[in-house]
Design a protein around this motif. Structure first.
Motif, PDB file in Angstrom:
ATOM      1  N   GLY A   1     -65.596  49.977 -20.401  1.00  6.86           N
ATOM      2  CA  GLY A   1     -64.489  50.410 -19.569  1.00  6.86           C
ATOM      3  C   GLY A   1     -64.576  51.838 -19.082  1.00  6.86           C
TER       4      GLY A   1
ATOM      5  N   SER B   1     -56.523  57.070 -14.163  1.00  4.31           N
ATOM      6  CA  SER B   1     -56.366  56.305 -15.399  1.00  4.31           C
ATOM      7  C   SER B   1     -57.581  55.424 -15.642  1.00  4.31           C
TER       8      SER B   1
ATOM      9  N   ARG C   1     -58.788  52.259 -18.767  1.00  4.07           N
ATOM     10  CA  ARG C   1     -58.531  51.569 -20.019  1.00  4.07           C
ATOM     11  C   ARG C   1     -59.860  51.203 -20.663  1.00  4.07           C
TER      12      ARG C   1
ATOM     13  N   SER D   1     -61.969  49.388 -23.682  1.00  2.00           N
ATOM     14  CA  SER D   1     -61.853  48.244 -24.587  1.00  2.00           C
ATOM     15  C   SER D   1     -62.966  48.321 -25.615  1.00  2.00           C
TER      16      SER D   1
ATOM     17  N   PHE E   1     -52.510  59.274 -23.712  1.00  3.28           N
ATOM     18  CA  PHE E   1     -53.336  58.161 -24.181  1.00  3.28           C
ATOM     19  C   PHE E   1     -52.516  57.258 -25.096  1.00  3.28           C
ATOM     20  N   THR E   2     -52.816  55.968 -25.055  1.00  9.46           N
ATOM     21  CA  THR E   2     -52.147  55.000 -25.927  1.00  9.46           C
ATOM     22  C   THR E   2     -53.173  54.045 -26.515  1.00  9.46           C
TER      23      THR E   2
ATOM     24  N   TYR F   1     -57.889  48.797 -27.714  1.00 13.84           N
ATOM     25  CA  TYR F   1     -57.851  49.397 -26.389  1.00 13.84           C
ATOM     26  C   TYR F   1     -57.456  50.868 -26.483  1.00 13.84           C
TER      27      TYR F   1
ATOM     28  N   GLN G   1     -55.703  53.154 -23.584  1.00 10.70           N
ATOM     29  CA  GLN G   1     -55.209  53.376 -22.234  1.00 10.70           C
ATOM     30  C   GLN G   1     -55.101  54.876 -22.019  1.00 10.70           C
TER      31      GLN G   1
ATOM     32  N   SER H   1     -54.305  57.951 -19.280  1.00 13.69           N
ATOM     33  CA  SER H   1     -53.714  58.317 -18.000  1.00 13.69           C
ATOM     34  C   SER H   1     -53.636  59.833 -17.904  1.00 13.69           C
TER      35      SER H   1
END
Length: 119
Positions: A7, A16, A18, A20, A67-68, A79, A81, A83
């Motif tokens: 990713g 952004s 994401r 994986s 980030f998440t 994951y 994520q 941004s």
């Protein structure tokens, strides 16, 4: 044990991505999982960790709010994520098994995926 991250890519500042990470050889039900990054010439930096037993998450101050981390145990996938990306986020990102809240220790990791933030 394998951790296959994907990713990454080139993204403009503010963009952004994401990431994986598909894991095999162990269950996300029983092991903490997280991400760290390393840029050329710089030390490894812990990014995030999620605990297996309660899904509690920890983040580096540098990424908090941007980030998440999440996981899908049924898919054996974790994951990240990202941004609001900044040039300072440029690094190779690794997902890793057996992390801790201090984001300093990492048990096992894969080959990583490169993230480049540039205009």
């Amino acid at each position: 044990v394998q951790l296959q991250a994907s990713g990454g890519g080139l993204v403009q500042p503010g963009g952004s991505l994401r990431l994986s990470c598909v894991v095999s050889g162990f269950s996300l039900d029983y092991y903490n999982i997280g991400w760290f990054r390393q840029a050329p010439g710089k030390e490894r930096e812990g990014v995030s960790c999620m605990f297996s037993r309660n899904a509690k998450t920890y983040y580096a101050d540098s990424v908090k709010g941007r980030f998440t981390i999440s996981r899908d145990n049924a898919k054996n996938t974790v994951y990240l994520q990202m941004s609001g990306l900044k040039p300072g986020d440029t690094a190779r990102y690794y997902c890793a098994k057996e992390c801790y809240s201090d984001l300093l220790s990492w048990g096992y990791w894969g080959q990583g995926t490169q993230v480049t933030v540039s205009s």
